[in-house]
Design a protein around this motif. Structure first.
Motif, PDB file in Angstrom:
ATOM      1  N   ALA A   9       0.839  -1.209   0.000  1.00 13.26           N
ATOM      2  CA  ALA A   9       0.000   0.000   0.000  1.00 13.26           C
ATOM      3  C   ALA A   9       0.869   1.252   0.000  1.00 13.26           C
ATOM      4  CB  ALA A   9      -0.939  -0.012   1.202  1.00 13.26           C
ATOM      5  N   ALA A  10       1.913   1.258   0.811  1.00 11.53           N
ATOM      6  CA  ALA A  10       2.819   2.412   0.865  1.00 11.53           C
ATOM      7  C   ALA A  10       3.496   2.639  -0.484  1.00 11.53           C
ATOM      8  CB  ALA A  10       3.856   2.217   1.962  1.00 11.53           C
ATOM      9  N   SER A  11       3.851   1.556  -1.165  1.00 11.82           N
ATOM     10  CA  SER A  11       4.499   1.694  -2.478  1.00 11.82           C
ATOM     11  C   SER A  11       3.547   2.299  -3.508  1.00 11.82           C
ATOM     12  CB  SER A  11       5.021   0.344  -2.967  1.00 11.82           C
ATOM     13  OG  SER A  11       3.961  -0.485  -3.428  1.00 11.82           O
ATOM     14  N   LEU A  12       2.238   2.187  -3.258  1.00 12.07           N
ATOM     15  CA  LEU A  12       1.222   2.773  -4.136  1.00 12.07           C
ATOM     16  C   LEU A  12       0.723   4.123  -3.601  1.00 12.07           C
ATOM     17  CD1 LEU A  12      -0.822  -0.472  -4.880  1.00 12.07           C
ATOM     18  CD2 LEU A  12       0.790   0.691  -6.406  1.00 12.07           C
ATOM     19  N   SER A  13       1.412   4.641  -2.592  1.00 11.10           N
ATOM     20  CA  SER A  13       1.066   5.927  -1.958  1.00 11.10           C
ATOM     21  C   SER A  13      -0.332   5.938  -1.348  1.00 11.10           C
ATOM     22  CB  SER A  13       1.222   7.082  -2.950  1.00 11.10           C
ATOM     23  OG  SER A  13       2.544   7.157  -3.405  1.00 11.10           O
ATOM     24  N   VAL A  31      -4.926  -5.176  13.172  1.00  8.82           N
ATOM     25  CA  VAL A  31      -5.692  -4.753  11.997  1.00  8.82           C
ATOM     26  C   VAL A  31      -4.899  -3.723  11.208  1.00  8.82           C
ATOM     27  CG1 VAL A  31      -7.813  -3.625  11.176  1.00  8.82           C
ATOM     28  CG2 VAL A  31      -7.897  -5.104  13.182  1.00  8.82           C
ATOM     29  N   LEU A  32      -4.938  -3.860   9.897  1.00 11.38           N
ATOM     30  CA  LEU A  32      -4.361  -2.873   8.986  1.00 11.38           C
ATOM     31  C   LEU A  32      -5.518  -2.174   8.279  1.00 11.38           C
ATOM     32  CD1 LEU A  32      -2.020  -1.572   7.357  1.00 11.38           C
ATOM     33  CD2 LEU A  32      -2.244  -3.509   5.759  1.00 11.38           C
ATOM     34  N   ALA A  33      -5.531  -0.840   8.315  1.00  8.81           N
ATOM     35  CA  ALA A  33      -6.540  -0.062   7.589  1.00  8.81           C
ATOM     36  C   ALA A  33      -5.857   0.614   6.402  1.00  8.81           C
ATOM     37  CB  ALA A  33      -7.168   0.984   8.505  1.00  8.81           C
ATOM     38  N   ILE A  34      -6.534   0.591   5.258  1.00  7.46           N
ATOM     39  CA  ILE A  34      -6.037   1.190   4.014  1.00  7.46           C
ATOM     40  C   ILE A  34      -7.191   1.967   3.393  1.00  7.46           C
ATOM     41  CG2 ILE A  34      -5.041   0.752   1.722  1.00  7.46           C
ATOM     42  CD1 ILE A  34      -4.240  -2.065   2.805  1.00  7.46           C
ATOM     43  N   VAL A  35      -6.912   3.127   2.822  1.00  8.82           N
ATOM     44  CA  VAL A  35      -7.952   3.901   2.142  1.00  8.82           C
ATOM     45  C   VAL A  35      -7.385   4.473   0.850  1.00  8.82           C
ATOM     46  CG1 VAL A  35      -7.467   6.103   3.297  1.00  8.82           C
ATOM     47  CG2 VAL A  35      -9.788   5.630   2.480  1.00  8.82           C
ATOM     48  N   GLY A  36      -8.274   4.644  -0.124  1.00 10.19           N
ATOM     49  CA  GLY A  36      -7.861   5.261  -1.383  1.00 10.19           C
ATOM     50  C   GLY A  36      -8.854   4.961  -2.485  1.00 10.19           C
ATOM     51  N   GLU A  37      -8.443   5.276  -3.708  1.00  6.95           N
ATOM     52  CA  GLU A  37      -9.277   4.948  -4.857  1.00  6.95           C
ATOM     53  C   GLU A  37      -9.466   3.438  -4.875  1.00  6.95           C
ATOM     54  OE1 GLU A  37      -7.676   6.491  -8.498  1.00  6.95           O
ATOM     55  OE2 GLU A  37      -7.518   8.520  -7.676  1.00  6.95           O
ATOM     56  N   ASN A  67      -7.747  -2.145  -4.395  1.00  7.65           N
ATOM     57  CA  ASN A  67      -7.925  -3.527  -4.854  1.00  7.65           C
ATOM     58  C   ASN A  67      -6.609  -4.158  -5.304  1.00  7.65           C
ATOM     59  OD1 ASN A  67     -10.632  -3.479  -4.283  1.00  7.65           O
ATOM     60  ND2 ASN A  67     -11.277  -3.128  -6.392  1.00  7.65           N
ATOM     61  N   ASN A  68      -5.656  -3.334  -5.746  1.00  7.50           N
ATOM     62  CA  ASN A  68      -4.340  -3.863  -6.110  1.00  7.50           C
ATOM     63  C   ASN A  68      -3.629  -4.437  -4.892  1.00  7.50           C
ATOM     64  OD1 ASN A  68      -4.488  -3.238  -8.844  1.00  7.50           O
ATOM     65  ND2 ASN A  68      -3.703  -1.184  -8.538  1.00  7.50           N
ATOM     66  N   VAL A  69      -4.012  -3.991  -3.709  1.00  6.92           N
ATOM     67  CA  VAL A  69      -3.398  -4.472  -2.476  1.00  6.92           C
ATOM     68  C   VAL A  69      -4.237  -5.596  -1.850  1.00  6.92           C
ATOM     69  CG1 VAL A  69      -2.644  -3.814  -0.139  1.00  6.92           C
ATOM     70  CG2 VAL A  69      -2.412  -2.189  -2.033  1.00  6.92           C
TER      71      VAL A  69
END
Length: 184
Positions: free
Chosen positions: A139-143, A164-170, A175-177
């Protein structure tokens, strides 16, 4: 509009100057967009926020109409947490990630877009801590902004375990992650 001559209470980083907000509303700028513009420009002036809105937000609204956003919570399934513990940890992740977004000026707009497009949330499964860390690195590599909950160990799990890991974005980028993970 009068520039900065009206006395108004000094806003905090999360509040908007109400005088400037009213001036923006008189320009027919939607309230949420006006607030976002004021926060982004740090409440410098109504003129500054209006320029930001008309030059940036309005163009992005046209470009982003078909873009969806989502927040994903990935649970460390190796810990065998009960339903209540998982719910609590997801709550920590949601609050932590949202605070992270608000603390970074370039991510505040992402939070606003996520919120204004339905605030989609999904809970998924990771195998173990190593898996969580791999997902966070990807996720970090995809900003993409992330927040990793490290439990205090006050009950049910050992201290310092990553729950738990939380991720947000487009949605497409998230979905790539997480696209290959199982739903909880």
């Amino acid at each position: 509009m009068e520039p900065r001559q009206q006395a108004a209470p000094e806003p905090t980083s999360q509040e908007v100057n109400l005088v400037y907000l009213q001036q923006l509303r008189e320009l027919d700028i939607p309230e949420e967009a006006a607030k976002q513009a004021l926060l982004h420009t740090r409440n410098v002036s109504a003129e500054e926020a209006a320029m930001y809105y008309f030059n940036k937000l309005e163009n992005e609204e046209e470009d982003d109409e078909d873009v969806l956003f989502k927040m994903v919570f990935v649970i460390n399934m190796d810990l065998s947490m009960g339903v209540g513990k998982v719910a609590t940890q997801v709550g920590h992740a949601a609050v932590g990630l949202y605070q992270t977004l608000q603390g970074n000026p370039s991510w505040r707009e992402l939070a606003w877009k996520w919120d204004s497009t339905g605030s989609k949330k999904v809970v998924m499964q990771a195998t173990n801590t190593a898996h969580l860390l791999e997902l966070q690195a990807l996720a970090a590599s995809l900003s993409l902004p992330t927040y990793l909950v490290q439990d205090t160990g006050q009950n049910l799990v050992e201290p310092n375990l990553r729950t738990v890991l939380a991720i947000v974005g487009e949605e497409e980028r998230v979905n790539n992650v997480t696209g290959s993970l199982k739903l909880l």
